[in-house]
Scaffold this active site. Structure first.
Site, mmCIF file in Angstrom:
data_model
loop_
_atom_site.group_PDB
_atom_site.id
_atom_site.type_symbol
_atom_site.label_atom_id
_atom_site.label_comp_id
_atom_site.label_asym_id
_atom_site.label_seq_id
_atom_site.Cartn_x
_atom_site.Cartn_y
_atom_site.Cartn_z
ATOM 1 C CG ASN A 160 53.974 51.724 62.381
ATOM 2 O OD1 ASN A 160 54.436 52.160 61.330
ATOM 3 N ND2 ASN A 160 54.214 50.501 62.799
ATOM 4 C CD GLU A 256 59.415 46.342 58.354
ATOM 5 O OE1 GLU A 256 58.689 46.538 59.358
ATOM 6 O OE2 GLU A 256 60.476 46.946 58.144
ATOM 7 C CB CYS A 291 54.588 44.956 60.827
ATOM 8 S SG CYS A 291 56.278 45.552 61.026
ATOM 9 C CD GLU A 470 63.416 47.663 55.274
ATOM 10 O OE1 GLU A 470 63.311 48.541 54.394
ATOM 11 O OE2 GLU A 470 62.559 47.470 56.160
#
Length: 490
Positions: A160, A256, A291, A470
């Site tokens: 993405n 993630e 996400c 992150e």
């Protein structure tokens, strides 16, 4: 001849794998078409790395590791800043390339190179902050700790934001003294190849390496004994597969993963801002392929009808599918036919389970979009927690709306899914905001905001939304281990 010509200078000129400071043809000679999802037509071919290619890249990274780890932190930071400057210089053509290859609007992708450059500069500044500590042991002993780099790190990134993830995820491990092998997303690999052309030479040979490939490539990275840590941005099934593969060699992971994120609106929410927040939080610009999208919207019964009606009216005006490379486009396509079919299955499941379709729910009828993987911004109302659409991540432009009355029952529903990535809370009351933020089981919470990331703020999830953090100092430490040193005095 392609039916839709591509401007000069956009595509990468190399069609190989980049490792050890040089370009290499895939050892098995395998290539595959990579497509423009706007027209479902091939752009060019991308190389496919197999286990032998992975081994060569990892060996190159392993060879480069000792010298890179010994490079002074300030000097490592200079390398990262040089790469950041190059990204800023080439931001617009990189955005055009990603728009061609993954279907997101070029206007939105224009920010990705800048965010990646921010990450590189942020971690460049933190390179000197990887510090240990002294621990009192009494007379006769001097005890201290060191934060040491791990070695070769493999980073598997998502489609993405291909360029942004590939570039930004170099930053923390390199700053900490590791060498890196990046695996491009198989759906949209071209910007990673272009990134290698632009910044690969900036670093000493073997420090930054770039591979393209499918599942075999990812599995080989996870199995390789010289890869000391493997990371993923992707879906839960892929995350589980990576973790299982890494377990064979007790390799640590940073994941993630997906989300089924909730946006909660209290009775006192500012309705104008709330309506805009609901639309922005779903990331319809990227066709919901994010996400962090707040795909479950919980509206208090006192404002449910008004807010839903305003969202349904405003959404088609604000996000109408269009050609991704057109700067005026506000909503792109899905990345592949498989992703389009997945969205269609979830919409059908929503209808079968009794959800009320109030917006979208079909492919657009614009003749210019007939060959691409486009889908309208879609909203379901009257949703119930047991419905499949209410529990599983679609990764598409489909939002579910719930009505709530009792706060305890609300949080039972909000927290009753296997995900825990983000959440968004809308209220004008400070006490309510903090109480709700405490109760929602996610790694990241927005209050009167949605979808926005902030450099230095830890991003990551709980439950099946991932492991680790992150975009913050904690990410830097993810790529180190603690070594204790005890010195006997006298």
């Amino acid at each position: 001849m392609r039916r839709h010509e591509i401007p000069d200078g956009i595509l990468p000129t190399q069609r190989g794998l980049y490792y050890g400071g040089a370009w290499h043809a895939p050892k098995a000679g395998a290539f595959a078409d990579t497509i423009n999802p706007c027209y479902d037509e091939a752009i060019t071919q991308a190389p496919l790395a197999d286990a032998d290619d992975v081994d060569a890249a990892v060996q190159a990274a392993h060879t480069a590791f000792p010298a890179w780890a010994a490079t002074p932190p300030v000097e490592r930071g200079r390398y990262l800043r040089r790469a950041a400057a190059i990204l800023r210089e080439h931001g617009q053509p990189l955005a055009q390339l990603d728009a061609l290859n993954n279907g997101n609007p070029v206007s939105a992708l224009a920010m990705d190179a800048g965010f990646a450059a921010d990450c590189l500069e942020y971690f460049a500044g933190l390179a000197t902050e990887i510090k240990g500590e002294t621990i009192p042991m009494g007379d006769g002993n001097f005890n201290y700790t060191l934060q040491e780099p791990l070695g070769v790190v493999a980073r598997i990134v998502a489609y993405n934001h291909p360029l942004m993830f590939a570039a930004a995820r170099l930053a923390a491990p390199l700053a900490a003294g590791n060498t890196v092998v990046v695996k491009a997303p198989d759906q949209a690999p071209l910007s990673t190849l272009r990134l290698a052309e632009l910044v690969g030479h900036v670093f000493p040979p073997g420090v930054a390496n770039f591979l393209c490939g499918g599942r075999d490539c990812g599995e080989a990275l996870g199995r390789h004994p010289l890869v000391r840590k493997i990371t993923l941005i992707g879906g839960v099934p892929t995350g589980k597969a990576v973790m299982k593969t890494a377990a064979d060699s007790l390799k640590p992971v940073l994941l993630e993963l997906g989300g089924k994120n909730a946006l909660i609106a209290y009775p006192d929410a500012d309705i104008d801002k709330l309506v805009n927040g609901i639309i922005a939080g779903m990331n319809f610009t990227w066709s919901g392929q994010s996400c962090g999208s707040t795909s479950r919207v919980f509206l208090h019964e006192s404002l449910h009808d008004e807010v839903l009606a305003r969202v349904v009216k405003l959404l088609p005006e604000r996000h109408r599918p269009g050609i991704p490379t057109d700067p005026k486009t506000t909503m792109g396509s899905l990345v592949s036919r498989a992703q389009l079919e997945k969205v269609q299955r979830y919409v059908a499941a929503g209808l079968e389970d009794g959800g009320r379709l109030v917006c979208g729910g079909r492919q657009p009828d614009d003749p210019a979009l007939k060959d691409g993987f486009f889908y309208e911004a879609t909203v379901f109302a009257d949703m119930q927690p047991h419905m499949r659409l209410a529990r599983e991540e679609v990764f598409g432009p489909v939002m579910s709306v719930f009505k709530w009355r009792d706060e305890d029952a609300l949080f039972d529903q909000v927290n009753g899914v296997d995900f825990g990535l983000t959440g968004s809370i809308w209220t004008r009351d400070l006490n309510t905001a903090h109480r709700a933020a405490k109760r929602i089981l996610t790694g990241y919470v927005w209050i009167n905001n949605a979808s926005q990331h902030f450099m230095g703020a830890p991003f990551g999830g709980v439950k099946q939304s991932g492991i680790g953090r992150e975009e913050c100092f904690a990410e830097l430490l993810e790529f180190t281990y603690t070594k204790n040193v005890n010195l006997k005095l006298g």
